[in-house]
Write a protein that holds these residues in place. Structure first.
Motif, PDB file in Angstrom:
ATOM      1  N   THR A 130       6.197   2.865   9.286  1.00  0.00           N
ATOM      2  CA  THR A 130       4.844   2.346   9.080  1.00  0.00           C
ATOM      3  C   THR A 130       4.887   0.956   8.476  1.00  0.00           C
ATOM      4  O   THR A 130       4.194   0.042   8.941  1.00  0.00           O
ATOM      5  N   ASP A 161       0.873  -1.169   0.000  1.00  0.00           N
ATOM      6  CA  ASP A 161       0.000   0.000   0.000  1.00  0.00           C
ATOM      7  C   ASP A 161       0.912   1.221   0.000  1.00  0.00           C
ATOM      8  O   ASP A 161       1.749   1.372   0.895  1.00  0.00           O
ATOM      9  N   ASP A 177       0.489   4.094   0.904  1.00  0.00           N
ATOM     10  CA  ASP A 177       0.351   4.861   2.149  1.00  0.00           C
ATOM     11  C   ASP A 177       1.207   4.279   3.267  1.00  0.00           C
ATOM     12  O   ASP A 177       1.385   4.905   4.304  1.00  0.00           O
ATOM     13  N   HIS A 178       1.730   3.059   3.060  1.00  0.00           N
ATOM     14  CA  HIS A 178       2.570   2.396   4.057  1.00  0.00           C
ATOM     15  C   HIS A 178       4.042   2.375   3.640  1.00  0.00           C
ATOM     16  O   HIS A 178       4.840   1.638   4.224  1.00  0.00           O
ATOM     17  N   ARG A 223       6.407   4.132  -4.960  1.00  0.00           N
ATOM     18  CA  ARG A 223       5.940   3.976  -3.578  1.00  0.00           C
ATOM     19  C   ARG A 223       5.106   2.718  -3.373  1.00  0.00           C
ATOM     20  O   ARG A 223       4.894   2.295  -2.250  1.00  0.00           O
TER      21      ARG A 223
END
Length: 194
Positions: A63, A55, A57-58, A167
């Motif tokens: 994280t 993900d 976002d991770h 990412r």
């Protein structure tokens, strides 16, 4: 990515790993190109460089490590530094574990023979590397950049978890293979304990 396993492929945490060369869609174009070229010179690359989708976002190290039970010692954080002496600038990617930080003001500055060293601005680092912020990796960087890797990655059985240029995925390889990558300079004491 298929869930099939490849014998000998490195694994870490609860992530699904696959041979990186089989998944160029998970790599920045410069990273995919560099891996293909490296595999032409070193047979180990095909079997020992893995990729996993994450993900985005991770993508942040802390994280990702928390979400997937990954050890900070395996996280190969790549920071880009510019050193300047007069009109001469040198750029270096510094790879250290997440349990350490790059000693930019002392160690890196001396290695670059610079009066001053500082982190390369994000917009310049991403533009020149062709990689996304949070995904910059030592694989596939511009030819003029030095690649400095902390000697901790040269120890036997150490894994190096790093960006893939984007990412949404991560690369994983034995630290010894990272240290053998063309152009890498293995540096004792590059990372300083936090």
């Amino acid at each position: 990515m298929s869930g099939a396993t490849t014998p000998g492929l490195p694994r870490l945490g609860d992530l699904a790993w696959a041979p990186a060369l089989d998944h160029p869609e998970l790599l920045a174009p410069t990273v995919a190109e560099a891996l293909r070229a490296w595999a032409g010179r070193d047979d180990r690359v095909r079997d020992l460089v893995a990729v996993t989708e994450i993900d985005p976002d991770h993508a942040d190290t802390a994280t990702l490590n928390d979400m997937h039970g990954l050890p900070p010692e395996a996280s190969a954080n790549c920071v880009v530094v510019a050193g300047r002496r007069g009109d001469v600038e040198q750029v270096a990617a510094c790879v250290v574990t997440a349990a350490t930080f790059a000693d930019v003001n002392t160690r890196v500055r001396k290695l670059l023979d610079a009066r001053k060293a500082s982190f390369l601005p994000m917009d310049r680092a991403t533009a020149e590397s062709g990689m996304e912020y949070g995904g910059i990796t030592p694989v596939g960087l511009p030819a003029g950049w030095r690649v400095l890797v902390d000697s901790r990655f040269a120890a036997p059985d150490v894994l190096a978890l790093m960006g893939s240029g984007v990412r949404r995925s991560k690369l994983l390889m034995p630290g010894e293979l990272l240290c053998a990558m063309p152009g890498v300079e293995v540096v004792e004491g590059l990372g300083v304990a936090r």
